[in-house]
Design a protein around this motif. Structure first.
Motif, PDB file in Angstrom:
ATOM      1  N   SER A 217       1.366 -14.820 -10.378  1.00  0.00           N
ATOM      2  CA  SER A 217       1.495 -14.606 -11.813  1.00  0.00           C
ATOM      3  C   SER A 217       1.312 -15.938 -12.525  1.00  0.00           C
ATOM      4  N   PRO A 218       0.945 -15.930 -13.799  1.00  0.00           N
ATOM      5  CA  PRO A 218       0.727 -17.198 -14.514  1.00  0.00           C
ATOM      6  C   PRO A 218       1.926 -18.138 -14.488  1.00  0.00           C
ATOM      7  N   ASP A 219       3.158 -17.604 -14.453  1.00  0.00           N
ATOM      8  CA  ASP A 219       4.337 -18.470 -14.400  1.00  0.00           C
ATOM      9  C   ASP A 219       4.740 -18.835 -12.973  1.00  0.00           C
ATOM     10  N   GLY A 220       4.015 -18.311 -11.982  1.00  0.00           N
ATOM     11  CA  GLY A 220       4.273 -18.649 -10.598  1.00  0.00           C
ATOM     12  C   GLY A 220       5.497 -18.000  -9.992  1.00  0.00           C
ATOM     13  N   GLU A 221       6.133 -17.071 -10.714  1.00  0.00           N
ATOM     14  CA  GLU A 221       7.366 -16.476 -10.230  1.00  0.00           C
ATOM     15  C   GLU A 221       7.157 -15.205  -9.407  1.00  0.00           C
ATOM     16  N   ARG A 222       5.957 -14.620  -9.492  1.00  0.00           N
ATOM     17  CA  ARG A 222       5.687 -13.382  -8.768  1.00  0.00           C
ATOM     18  C   ARG A 222       4.327 -13.475  -8.074  1.00  0.00           C
ATOM     19  N   LEU A 223       4.190 -12.696  -7.034  1.00  0.00           N
ATOM     20  CA  LEU A 223       2.965 -12.657  -6.245  1.00  0.00           C
ATOM     21  C   LEU A 223       2.492 -11.215  -6.155  1.00  0.00           C
ATOM     22  N   TYR A 224       1.202 -10.989  -6.423  1.00  0.00           N
ATOM     23  CA  TYR A 224       0.631  -9.648  -6.353  1.00  0.00           C
ATOM     24  C   TYR A 224      -0.226  -9.528  -5.095  1.00  0.00           C
ATOM     25  N   VAL A 225      -0.068  -8.398  -4.406  1.00  0.00           N
ATOM     26  CA  VAL A 225      -0.662  -8.199  -3.086  1.00  0.00           C
ATOM     27  C   VAL A 225      -1.384  -6.856  -3.058  1.00  0.00           C
ATOM     28  N   THR A 226      -2.650  -6.849  -2.672  1.00  0.00           N
ATOM     29  CA  THR A 226      -3.395  -5.594  -2.559  1.00  0.00           C
ATOM     30  C   THR A 226      -3.348  -5.077  -1.126  1.00  0.00           C
ATOM     31  N   VAL A 227      -3.239  -3.759  -1.002  1.00  0.00           N
ATOM     32  CA  VAL A 227      -3.268  -3.102   0.306  1.00  0.00           C
ATOM     33  C   VAL A 227      -4.147  -1.855   0.177  1.00  0.00           C
ATOM     34  N   GLY A 228      -5.318  -1.873   0.818  1.00  0.00           N
ATOM     35  CA  GLY A 228      -6.219  -0.732   0.750  1.00  0.00           C
ATOM     36  C   GLY A 228      -5.814   0.392   1.686  1.00  0.00           C
ATOM     37  N   SER A 229      -6.447   1.540   1.519  1.00  0.00           N
ATOM     38  CA  SER A 229      -6.143   2.710   2.339  1.00  0.00           C
ATOM     39  C   SER A 229      -6.636   2.508   3.767  1.00  0.00           C
ATOM     40  N   ALA A 230      -6.085   3.312   4.684  1.00  0.00           N
ATOM     41  CA  ALA A 230      -6.515   3.252   6.079  1.00  0.00           C
ATOM     42  C   ALA A 230      -7.744   4.108   6.331  1.00  0.00           C
ATOM     43  N   SER A 231      -8.061   5.001   5.399  1.00  0.00           N
ATOM     44  CA  SER A 231      -9.128   5.979   5.615  1.00  0.00           C
ATOM     45  C   SER A 231      -9.892   6.196   4.315  1.00  0.00           C
ATOM     46  N   ASN A 232     -10.819   7.131   4.353  1.00  0.00           N
ATOM     47  CA  ASN A 232     -11.598   7.441   3.164  1.00  0.00           C
ATOM     48  C   ASN A 232     -10.794   8.285   2.179  1.00  0.00           C
ATOM     49  N   ILE A 233     -10.257   9.422   2.668  1.00  0.00           N
ATOM     50  CA  ILE A 233      -9.513  10.331   1.780  1.00  0.00           C
ATOM     51  C   ILE A 233      -8.249  10.858   2.461  1.00  0.00           C
ATOM     52  N   GLY A 234      -7.615  10.044   3.299  1.00  0.00           N
ATOM     53  CA  GLY A 234      -6.408  10.498   3.965  1.00  0.00           C
ATOM     54  C   GLY A 234      -6.671  11.517   5.047  1.00  0.00           C
ATOM     55  N   GLU A 235      -7.857  11.453   5.661  1.00  0.00           N
ATOM     56  CA  GLU A 235      -8.222  12.463   6.651  1.00  0.00           C
ATOM     57  C   GLU A 235      -7.412  12.372   7.940  1.00  0.00           C
ATOM     58  N   ASN A 236      -6.707  11.254   8.148  1.00  0.00           N
ATOM     59  CA  ASN A 236      -5.836  11.129   9.319  1.00  0.00           C
ATOM     60  C   ASN A 236      -4.388  11.486   9.000  1.00  0.00           C
ATOM     61  N   GLY A 237      -4.168  12.080   7.838  1.00  0.00           N
ATOM     62  CA  GLY A 237      -2.823  12.451   7.418  1.00  0.00           C
ATOM     63  C   GLY A 237      -2.226  11.389   6.513  1.00  0.00           C
ATOM     64  N   MET A 238      -1.402  11.798   5.565  1.00  0.00           N
ATOM     65  CA  MET A 238      -0.854  10.865   4.595  1.00  0.00           C
ATOM     66  C   MET A 238       0.231   9.981   5.187  1.00  0.00           C
ATOM     67  N   ALA A 239       0.780  10.369   6.344  1.00  0.00           N
ATOM     68  CA  ALA A 239       1.746   9.482   7.000  1.00  0.00           C
ATOM     69  C   ALA A 239       1.086   8.172   7.389  1.00  0.00           C
ATOM     70  N   ALA A 240      -0.201   8.228   7.741  1.00  0.00           N
ATOM     71  CA  ALA A 240      -0.942   7.015   8.101  1.00  0.00           C
ATOM     72  C   ALA A 240      -1.234   6.147   6.885  1.00  0.00           C
ATOM     73  N   GLU A 241      -1.024   6.692   5.684  1.00  0.00           N
ATOM     74  CA  GLU A 241      -1.301   5.961   4.444  1.00  0.00           C
ATOM     75  C   GLU A 241      -0.026   5.444   3.782  1.00  0.00           C
ATOM     76  N   GLN A 242       1.092   5.546   4.483  1.00  0.00           N
ATOM     77  CA  GLN A 242       2.349   5.106   3.901  1.00  0.00           C
ATOM     78  C   GLN A 242       2.271   3.631   3.497  1.00  0.00           C
ATOM     79  N   GLY A 243       2.586   3.359   2.231  1.00  0.00           N
ATOM     80  CA  GLY A 243       2.585   1.986   1.742  1.00  0.00           C
ATOM     81  C   GLY A 243       1.214   1.419   1.446  1.00  0.00           C
ATOM     82  N   ARG A 244       0.191   2.253   1.434  1.00  0.00           N
ATOM     83  CA  ARG A 244      -1.180   1.762   1.255  1.00  0.00           C
ATOM     84  C   ARG A 244      -1.780   2.280  -0.056  1.00  0.00           C
ATOM     85  N   ALA A 245      -3.057   1.883  -0.305  1.00  0.00           N
ATOM     86  CA  ALA A 245      -3.769   2.251  -1.531  1.00  0.00           C
ATOM     87  C   ALA A 245      -2.953   1.845  -2.752  1.00  0.00           C
ATOM     88  N   ALA A 246      -2.458   0.593  -2.718  1.00  0.00           N
ATOM     89  CA  ALA A 246      -1.506   0.165  -3.739  1.00  0.00           C
ATOM     90  C   ALA A 246      -1.580  -1.346  -3.956  1.00  0.00           C
TER      91      ALA A 246
END
Length: 457
Positions: A217-246
């Motif tokens: 962040s501009p004030d250096g107090e926070r950090l932003y982190v990207t996490v992409g999905s494990a699959s194209n459209i959750g075809e391996n089940g949404m349990a495999a996408e826990q905490g992702r696409a965010a």
């Protein structure tokens, strides 16, 4: 030959020919109908789907750059080689002392989870993206300030698909694919000793989208982190996408993290708009709905923002392929992205204009590296573009302006390189990493001619 054997051979030949014909038909790419004029902007065309069982193949063979060759800059700009001879350079971080850190990185090896993954892995290998991950951070130094690095050394190795980087309070923060780590570091150091690092955050690692980007962040107090999905459209089940696409936010004071925004298949570039103070990101949308849908996008990211993946794309469009039931609240809270960048262009690096460093018309807006399509005919992306913003800090509804082109061969079947990441150096040059070319390009504005006083008579 007996009549029975002859008949069996004829049937076998017919069956084999039919299998070959069907396979050839399925592997033919659907041809795109639309271009940037229709598929970019704030109100893009959302084309009808052409659902694909097998991904359309539009891989460009990497042929590299001849000696002295370079991409083509927009009129009024120049391009030069800042560094070359790198191994799959991806993200970059420019330090206050002018040093440039480059993550030489790729996905970790592992068994593909599905037939689609196997196809994608083979295609990425053909595109020059199948090299083993070097797993290191390289330091580039321009000691004579001539716009070209004359020193190259390994700062930190033994990592695990490192990508995002940030410097804060005497520490270098690095995002491995499965954790955010903090190392003791002072700008000017040329090596980092192992054994004194600590972990800030654990992350879900690997998957189809393995790269984790970071931004302070501009004030250096926070950090932003990207996490992409494990699959194209959750075809391996949404349990495999826990905490992702965010996107996550880490608070240095409390040493805790929270999900900041979600529903983004693969958020990558991160930057704060200097005019509005908003966080923005680039997002790679889903595949196998056809060559024109849906557009990848650039958008702001308010806290709590939801962009619909995997059930919804572009606010009002449902992906009927998703087998998991859609949450009831999702349609109400799904946001329309701010700006479409084109279908399957794979936008990665993102920076905002730097006090007009490149001159007009690149004074207010965002620069984006469009890495390029692997499943579209004709190919799209393979360039760096500029998205103009208005005086209120919003993207204008116009196609993106080309900044750096020529990565694709004239035959549209080969590529010299693929633009990946963007960063401003301390002298106002725009650095562009080229992962398959192994080069860091430097884009600058044309120096203004010195004004001349009229001579005294």
């Amino acid at each position: 030959m007996s009549p029975t054997l002859r008949k069996s051979l004829i049937i076998a030949v017919i069956v084999i020919a039919a299998i070959v014909a069907i396979g050839w038909y399925l592997l033919q790419p659907n041809t795109a109908k639309y271009g940037d004029e229709e598929l970019t902007g704030t109100d893009p065309l959302i084309a009808e789907i052409q659902e694909e069982t097998i991904p359309s193949i539009g891989i460009m063979d990497p042929v590299g750059w001849d000696e002295g060759a370079s991409p083509t800059p927009a009129e009024g700009l120049n391009v030069s080689r800042f560094a070359e001879g790198l191994t799959h350079p991806r993200s970059m971080l420019v330090l206050d002392n002018g040093d440039v850190l480059v993550a030489e990185t790729n996905r970790q090896p592992g068994p593909p989870a599905s037939f689609t993954d196997r196809v994608a892995g083979w295609l990425m290998g053909r595109a020059g993206a199948g090299v083993p991950s070097p797993d290191r951070i390289v330091l580039l130094r321009d000691t004579d300030n001539d716009g070209s690095a004359d020193s190259q050394s390994v700062l930190l190795d033994g990592l695990k698909s490192p990508f995002g980087m940030a410097v804060r309070d005497g520490r270098l923060i690095v995002a491995n694919t499965d954790a955010v780590l903090s190392f003791p570091f002072t700008p000017g150091d040329t090596t980092i000793a192992r054994g004194q690092e600590w972990q800030l955050m654990a992350l879900p690692g690997g998957g189809n989208h393995w790269a984790r980007n970071l931004l302070l962040s501009p004030d250096g107090e926070r950090l932003y982190v990207t996490v992409g999905s494990a699959s194209n459209i959750g075809e391996n089940g949404m349990a495999a996408e826990q905490g992702r696409a965010a996107i996550y936010e880490y608070d240095f004071t409390t040493q805790t993290s929270r999900q900041f925004a979600s529903g983004m298949r693969n958020p990558m570039g991160l930057a704060f708009n200097p005019d509005s103070g908003e966080l923005w990101t680039t997002v790679n949308e889903r595949d196998m709905l056809g060559p024109d849908v849906p557009p990848d996008y650039l958008t702001n990211v308010p806290i709590g923002a939801q962009y619909g993946w995997p059930w919804i794309y572009w606010r009002f469009n449902y992906d009927e392929r998703v087998e998991t039931a859609i949450p009831q609240y999702l349609q109400e809270y799904t946001r329309w992205p701010e700006y479409a960048l084109g279908a399957h262009v794979a936008p990665l690096g993102l920076v905002f204009a730097n006090d007009g460093a490149l001159g007009q018309p690149f004074t207010s807006g965002a620069f984006v590296a469009r890495h390029g399509s692997w499943n579209r005919s004709p190919p799209a992306g393979y360039d760096v573009v500029f998205v103009p913003f208005d005086e209120r800090g919003n993207p204008q509804d116009v196609p993106p302006v080309p900044v750096l082109t020529g990565f694709l061969g004239d035959d549209l079947e080969t590529t010299h390189g693929r633009p990946t990441w963007l960063a401003w150096d301390n002298a106002g040059g725009l650095l562009v990493s080229d992962d398959t070319g192994g080069i860091i390009w430097r884009v600058t504005g044309t120096p203004a001619a010195a004004s001349q006083e009229p001579a005294d008579n």
